[in-house]
Design an enzyme around this catalytic site. Sequence first.
Site, mmCIF file in Angstrom:
data_model
loop_
_atom_site.group_PDB
_atom_site.id
_atom_site.type_symbol
_atom_site.label_atom_id
_atom_site.label_comp_id
_atom_site.label_asym_id
_atom_site.label_seq_id
_atom_site.Cartn_x
_atom_site.Cartn_y
_atom_site.Cartn_z
ATOM 1 C CG HIS A 7 8.262 -0.085 -23.757
ATOM 2 N ND1 HIS A 7 8.675 1.220 -23.568
ATOM 3 C CD2 HIS A 7 7.144 -0.294 -22.942
ATOM 4 C CE1 HIS A 7 7.756 1.763 -23.056
ATOM 5 N NE2 HIS A 7 6.774 0.773 -22.576
ATOM 6 C CE LYS A 59 -1.150 8.562 -19.792
ATOM 7 N NZ LYS A 59 -0.316 7.642 -19.948
ATOM 8 N NE ARG A 74 7.116 -0.871 -15.126
ATOM 9 C CZ ARG A 74 6.666 0.147 -15.673
ATOM 10 N NH1 ARG A 74 7.414 1.052 -16.439
ATOM 11 N NH2 ARG A 74 5.330 0.403 -15.487
ATOM 12 C CB SER A 104 7.731 6.090 -20.822
ATOM 13 O OG SER A 104 7.811 4.923 -21.871
HETATM 14 N N1 LIG Z 1 10.874 -1.221 -18.043
HETATM 15 C C1 LIG Z 1 9.993 -1.871 -18.301
HETATM 16 N N2 LIG Z 1 9.756 -3.396 -18.058
HETATM 17 C C2 LIG Z 1 8.568 -4.025 -18.595
HETATM 18 N N3 LIG Z 1 7.690 -3.556 -18.867
HETATM 19 C C3 LIG Z 1 7.393 -2.302 -19.097
HETATM 20 C C4 LIG Z 1 8.650 -1.470 -18.895
HETATM 21 N N4 LIG Z 1 7.826 -0.323 -19.134
HETATM 22 C C5 LIG Z 1 6.737 -0.467 -19.503
HETATM 23 N N5 LIG Z 1 6.528 -1.859 -19.411
HETATM 24 C C6 LIG Z 1 5.057 -2.351 -19.741
HETATM 25 O O1 LIG Z 1 4.917 -1.932 -21.300
HETATM 26 C C7 LIG Z 1 3.256 -1.736 -21.074
HETATM 27 C C8 LIG Z 1 3.177 -0.196 -21.743
HETATM 28 O O2 LIG Z 1 3.761 0.618 -20.991
HETATM 29 P P1 LIG Z 1 3.565 2.258 -21.275
HETATM 30 O O3 LIG Z 1 4.201 2.553 -22.510
HETATM 31 O O4 LIG Z 1 3.816 3.050 -19.999
HETATM 32 O O5 LIG Z 1 2.019 2.607 -21.485
HETATM 33 P P2 LIG Z 1 0.929 2.725 -20.336
HETATM 34 O O6 LIG Z 1 0.490 3.843 -20.676
HETATM 35 O O7 LIG Z 1 -0.212 1.438 -20.934
HETATM 36 O O8 LIG Z 1 1.367 2.368 -18.891
HETATM 37 C C9 LIG Z 1 2.693 -1.737 -19.747
HETATM 38 O O9 LIG Z 1 2.493 -3.041 -19.579
HETATM 39 C C10 LIG Z 1 3.910 -1.516 -18.982
HETATM 40 O O10 LIG Z 1 3.791 -2.046 -17.489
HETATM 41 MG MG LIG Z 2 2.964 3.240 -17.934
#
Ligand SMILES: Nc1ncnc2c1ncn2[C@@H]1O[C@H](COP(=O)(O)OP(=O)(O)O)[C@@H](O)[C@H]1O
Ligand SMILES: [Mg+2]
Length: 164
Positions: free
Chosen positions: A17, A41, A94, A132
């Site tokens: 992130h 969730k 990703r 995450s």
């Molecule tokens: N390791 C990572 N590298 C790049 N983008 C990421 C990574 N982890 C999560 N994201 C991106 O960050 C955003 C928020 O992710 P996340 O916190 O999992 O929330 P969501 O529940 O919307 O997926 C999404 O666009 C996700 O694809």
């Molecule tokens: Mg996600």
Amino acid sequence: MRRAIYPGSFDPVTNGHLDIIERGCKLFDEIIIAILINPEKRPFFTIEDRREILEEVLLGINRSTCTLRVDAFEGLLVHYAVAQKADAIVRGIRAISDYEYELQMALMNRRLEPSIETVFMMPAEKYSYVSSRLVKEVFQLGGRLSGLVPPLVEERMKQKMENG
Ligand SMILES: Nc1ncnc2c1ncn2[C@@H]1O[C@H](COP(=O)(O)OP(=O)(O)O)[C@@H](O)[C@H]1O
Ligand SMILES: [Mg+2]
């Protein structure tokens, strides 16, 4: 003045992130990191914990002239984005597996609100397998998280496990 929303669960925030936020800072004057309040969730961290952790780790980010703000929102992302006078939504991609869902969301959001663009950004390869969900799994099984999340996140996860 270009403002973007970077929405997500951030449960917890990972180095992936942060990599996206740093890259986004090269394109936007302001990024609002918006934590989605999702009553369906069962999160690891509360919204308040996530907000606090994000605010703290964002202090360490390479942001040049970009302003970073943390917020939380409920309901439709595009409604929130319009209310915040944002130009764009930033999402991280990703792998191909992210693409299908993200494309669907981006096109639906465009239909709902044509004035807002979705911008996809790719993280450094070393974060392309970090999520995450996986971070929580590894943590719960006692694995090392260094390099995957900021040290503060690992500390707060340990505290949470100890204090319930
Ligand atoms: N390791 C990572 N590298 C790049 N983008 C990421 C990574 N982890 C999560 N994201 C991106 O960050 C955003 C928020 O992710 P996340 O916190 O999992 O929330 P969501 O529940 O919307 O997926 C999404 O666009 C996700 O694809
Ligand atoms: Mg996600």
